[in-house]
Motif scaffolding. Structure first.
Motif, PDB file in Angstrom:
ATOM      1  N   ALA A 164       0.830  -1.201   0.000  1.00  0.00           N
ATOM      2  CA  ALA A 164       0.000   0.000   0.000  1.00  0.00           C
ATOM      3  C   ALA A 164       0.869   1.258   0.000  1.00  0.00           C
ATOM      4  N   ILE A 165       1.923   1.228   0.795  1.00  0.00           N
ATOM      5  CA  ILE A 165       2.833   2.390   0.859  1.00  0.00           C
ATOM      6  C   ILE A 165       3.537   2.573  -0.482  1.00  0.00           C
ATOM      7  N   ARG A 166       3.948   1.468  -1.084  1.00  0.00           N
ATOM      8  CA  ARG A 166       4.643   1.532  -2.367  1.00  0.00           C
ATOM      9  C   ARG A 166       3.740   2.134  -3.449  1.00  0.00           C
ATOM     10  N   LEU A 167       2.509   1.711  -3.498  1.00  0.00           N
ATOM     11  CA  LEU A 167       1.588   2.241  -4.497  1.00  0.00           C
ATOM     12  C   LEU A 167       1.342   3.736  -4.288  1.00  0.00           C
ATOM     13  N   ALA A 168       1.206   4.139  -3.029  1.00  0.00           N
ATOM     14  CA  ALA A 168       0.994   5.558  -2.751  1.00  0.00           C
ATOM     15  C   ALA A 168       2.205   6.381  -3.171  1.00  0.00           C
ATOM     16  N   THR A 169       3.404   5.822  -2.940  1.00  0.00           N
ATOM     17  CA  THR A 169       4.632   6.519  -3.334  1.00  0.00           C
ATOM     18  C   THR A 169       4.704   6.690  -4.845  1.00  0.00           C
ATOM     19  N   LEU A 170       4.342   5.648  -5.576  1.00  0.00           N
ATOM     20  CA  LEU A 170       4.465   5.663  -7.023  1.00  0.00           C
ATOM     21  C   LEU A 170       3.404   6.525  -7.690  1.00  0.00           C
ATOM     22  N   PRO A 173      -2.017   8.812  -5.291  1.00  0.00           N
ATOM     23  CA  PRO A 173      -3.433   8.760  -5.646  1.00  0.00           C
ATOM     24  C   PRO A 173      -4.251   9.806  -4.892  1.00  0.00           C
ATOM     25  N   ASP A 174      -5.479   9.999  -5.349  1.00  0.00           N
ATOM     26  CA  ASP A 174      -6.394  10.910  -4.658  1.00  0.00           C
ATOM     27  C   ASP A 174      -6.931  10.274  -3.383  1.00  0.00           C
ATOM     28  N   VAL A 175      -7.254   8.971  -3.477  1.00  0.00           N
ATOM     29  CA  VAL A 175      -7.819   8.262  -2.333  1.00  0.00           C
ATOM     30  C   VAL A 175      -7.156   6.895  -2.203  1.00  0.00           C
ATOM     31  N   ALA A 176      -6.864   6.517  -0.943  1.00  0.00           N
ATOM     32  CA  ALA A 176      -6.379   5.160  -0.660  1.00  0.00           C
ATOM     33  C   ALA A 176      -7.379   4.498   0.273  1.00  0.00           C
ATOM     34  N   LEU A 177      -7.898   3.347  -0.144  1.00  0.00           N
ATOM     35  CA  LEU A 177      -8.817   2.574   0.680  1.00  0.00           C
ATOM     36  C   LEU A 177      -8.001   1.484   1.358  1.00  0.00           C
ATOM     37  N   VAL A 178      -7.866   1.534   2.693  1.00  0.00           N
ATOM     38  CA  VAL A 178      -6.896   0.713   3.414  1.00  0.00           C
ATOM     39  C   VAL A 178      -7.588  -0.110   4.487  1.00  0.00           C
ATOM     40  N   ASP A 179      -7.319  -1.397   4.480  1.00  0.00           N
ATOM     41  CA  ASP A 179      -7.884  -2.305   5.480  1.00  0.00           C
ATOM     42  C   ASP A 179      -7.130  -2.187   6.797  1.00  0.00           C
ATOM     43  N   ALA A 190       0.185   1.845   7.633  1.00  0.00           N
ATOM     44  CA  ALA A 190       0.051   2.225   6.217  1.00  0.00           C
ATOM     45  C   ALA A 190      -0.452   3.659   6.079  1.00  0.00           C
ATOM     46  N   ILE A 191      -1.436   4.030   6.880  1.00  0.00           N
ATOM     47  CA  ILE A 191      -2.005   5.376   6.796  1.00  0.00           C
ATOM     48  C   ILE A 191      -0.951   6.430   7.149  1.00  0.00           C
ATOM     49  N   GLU A 192      -0.202   6.190   8.222  1.00  0.00           N
ATOM     50  CA  GLU A 192       0.823   7.153   8.633  1.00  0.00           C
ATOM     51  C   GLU A 192       1.873   7.328   7.538  1.00  0.00           C
ATOM     52  N   GLU A 193       2.317   6.217   6.951  1.00  0.00           N
ATOM     53  CA  GLU A 193       3.344   6.293   5.920  1.00  0.00           C
ATOM     54  C   GLU A 193       2.805   6.903   4.619  1.00  0.00           C
ATOM     55  N   ILE A 194       1.565   6.589   4.290  1.00  0.00           N
ATOM     56  CA  ILE A 194       0.963   7.206   3.100  1.00  0.00           C
ATOM     57  C   ILE A 194       0.886   8.723   3.284  1.00  0.00           C
ATOM     58  N   GLY A 195       0.543   9.151   4.481  1.00  0.00           N
ATOM     59  CA  GLY A 195       0.529  10.583   4.761  1.00  0.00           C
ATOM     60  C   GLY A 195       1.891  11.224   4.599  1.00  0.00           C
ATOM     61  N   ALA A 221      -4.411   7.837  13.144  1.00  0.00           N
ATOM     62  CA  ALA A 221      -3.279   7.702  12.226  1.00  0.00           C
ATOM     63  C   ALA A 221      -3.401   8.657  11.048  1.00  0.00           C
ATOM     64  N   GLY A 222      -4.611   9.174  10.805  1.00  0.00           N
ATOM     65  CA  GLY A 222      -4.768  10.138   9.722  1.00  0.00           C
ATOM     66  C   GLY A 222      -5.846   9.808   8.718  1.00  0.00           C
ATOM     67  N   ALA A 223      -6.648   8.758   8.958  1.00  0.00           N
ATOM     68  CA  ALA A 223      -7.732   8.430   8.026  1.00  0.00           C
ATOM     69  C   ALA A 223      -8.777   9.546   8.025  1.00  0.00           C
TER      70      ALA A 223
END
Length: 523
Positions: A164-170, A173-179, A190-195, A221-223
């Motif tokens: 999930a973090i890798r995809l956000a880095t690459l 995206p506008d939105v990440a849906l994270v389990d 994942a949320i913290e790192e995506i932020g 975490a930032g959701a």
């Protein structure tokens, strides 16, 4: 058609051969894969580069893509998958590990359909979405829901936190849906790192659980939103759109623990405000009513039949019965620390006319009080030659240049400076180096049982020598036994104070001073 072991050779081979796919190691010698990708993008734009790495290093892989690589794989990929990736790269696709699909570019017709759905002034591009869930079937179902919507574009899916973090880095995206329950750290990580790697991405948390801890952990975490897996496809899509637009969504099941937590937090906040207001009123009352006393403890010459001075110490009559340090701490907490400091100083200096000649007042003054300028009102009518200002160890100083100027001005008026609690910590040593004090007061912790402790003896001897080099008088605090006083005398300490020499007392002070002198001689 060619192999190379360093970056330069790889660039040469590729330019000679022409149109091809280059599988390039990220950490290739001679400049790395980033150099290869960047040079080939400039010199041979027909060549497509597929990055290869043994490490899931998001920053480096992002650099590879920015330099011109069209995709990447992790080492350990099966030969069959590697061949397939090369074929896809040659065909113009973007290749990602773990089977993540490349970004789907909408057709002109799809883009045209966005206007009616979003209305005038709506965004011209679809909402880019990444999905992350550790259950393959559910992940595929989510992907199917997103792909059906022309205003949403699925740019990648992952089954763990790192993916999930890798995809956000690459893709940013506008939105990440994270389990919530993903391997490798979980949804909160994942949320913290995506932020961190994609600050513009808004995250919608997803879980089969509406447990209080799960909901609060993800939101903290930032959701931006939180939905449970039981929502319908229509509700999920609407939540994605609201989240992308800057809104927030909470499933009813998730809202309950959030509301409960808000109630608890509001109650705690209310309690803190009430406590703060009560403390402020109490401290203000102590200051206005002078609900404290000032006592004085003698400072005695160890080898001299005289009292050098008395230190002013505050004692509080209010409840609860606690130490002066705690009262001053509470005053600081409610913004009245300087006011209390000034009030105590004002009462303390009133003793000066009653002190015998040659007996000076030692007055504690914290840096924040000195910086405030409020001390001037207290000291203006006081003969500076009768006052030694003690700069406390525990108060930090952030502007020594300013403090030095203030101290120099005080010295011109006759005041002297003592550094308190020397040896108790780093701050007192900084005071010594920056302020050139007239006196050093050795901390009580170094005097305790000094006659039995070689380390304390060596440190006090060193401080005494330092005092002589600085032309500063050396005093010892907290002397409680004759043995301690004798040990300090042997080490060259000139003056001391403590219960053995005299307990703090109230005016009149004649008897206390006479007793202190007698105790100093009898040791």
């Amino acid at each position: 058609v060619g192999v190379a072991e360093v970056a330069t050779a790889a660039i040469q081979v590729a330019c000679l051969v022409g149109r091809l796919v280059g599988v390039v190691e990220v950490w290739l010698g001679g400049g790395g894969g980033v150099r290869v990708a960047a040079d080939l993008d400039r010199l041979a734009p027909d060549i497509r580069v597929l990055a290869l790495s043994a490490y899931d290093d998001n920053n480096t892989l992002t650099q590879m893509l920015e330099a011109g690589a069209t995709g990447y794989l992790l080492k350990g990929t099966l030969a069959r998958e590697l061949v397939e990736a090369i074929e896809r790269t040659a065909g113009g696709d973007t290749v990602l590990p773990e089977g993540s699909p490349p970004p789907r570019v909408p057709s002109p017709g799809e883009t045209a359909e966005l206007a009616p759905r979003w209305g005038a002034g709506a965004r011209a591009e679809p909402i880019r979405v990444i999905l992350a869930d550790d259950h393959p079937e559910f992940l595929d179902a989510l992907a199917s829901i997103v792909r059906r919507e022309v205003d949403l574009r699925l740019v990648g899916k992952a089954r763990d936190t790192a993916g999930a973090i890798r995809l956000a880095t690459l893709y940013q995206p506008d939105v990440a849906l994270v389990d919530w329950r993903m391997p490798g750290g979980g949804g909160a990580t994942a949320i913290e790192e995506i932020g961190r790697v994609s600050p513009s991405t808004r995250v919608m948390a997803l879980s089969s659980s509406q447990e209080r801890d799960a909901v609060l952990q993800m939101l903290r975490a930032g959701a931006s939103s939180y939905v449970v897996k039981s929502v319908s496809g229509h509700e999920l899509v609407d939540a994605l759109r609201r989240t992308a637009a800057g809104g927030a969504t909470l499933s009813p099941e998730a809202a309950t623990p959030v509301i409960e937590e808000l109630v608890v937090q509001l109650a705690r906040s209310d309690d803190r405000e009430k406590k703060h207001a009560g403390q402020e009123a109490e401290i203000r009352s102590i200051i206005d009513d002078a609900a404290f006393t000032v006592v004085f403890q003698p400072i005695v010459g160890i080898d001299k039949d005289r009292v050098l001075g008395v230190e002013a110490l505050a004692r509080f009559d209010a409840e609860p019965n606690q130490s002066p340090d705690l009262w001053f701490g509470e005053a600081d907490a409610v913004g009245l620390g300087v006011d209390l400091d000034v009030a105590v100083a004002r009462k303390a200096v009133s003793i000066i006319p009653d002190l015998p000649p040659g007996v000076d007042l030692f007055l504690n003054m914290r840096p924040e009080t000195i910086f405030s300028g409020r001390y001037e009102d207290v000291l203006a009518a006081v003969p500076g030659q009768r006052v030694v200002l003690e700069l406390t160890e525990h108060a930090p100083v952030h502007d020594y240049r300013r403090l030095t100027q203030v101290v120099d001005d005080l010295r011109v008026a006759g005041f002297r400076l003592a550094v308190d609690d020397v040896g108790a910590g780093y701050a007192s040593l900084r005071h010594l180096l920056n302020l050139t004090p007239d006196m050093l007061k050795i901390d009580i912790s170094l005097c305790r049982l000094i006659e039995e402790d070689r380390a304390r003896q060596l440190l006090v001897k060193a401080l005494t020598s330092l005092g002589r080099e600085l032309s500063a008088t050396v005093l010892a605090e907290g002397v409680e036994t004759g043995a301690e006083l004798d040990a300090l005398r042997e080490l060259g300490v000139e003056y001391a104070q403590g219960f053995f020499l005299g307990r703090p007392g109230s005016p009149p002070l004649e008897e206390m001073l006479a007793t202190a002198t007698s105790n100093g001689r009898s040791s």
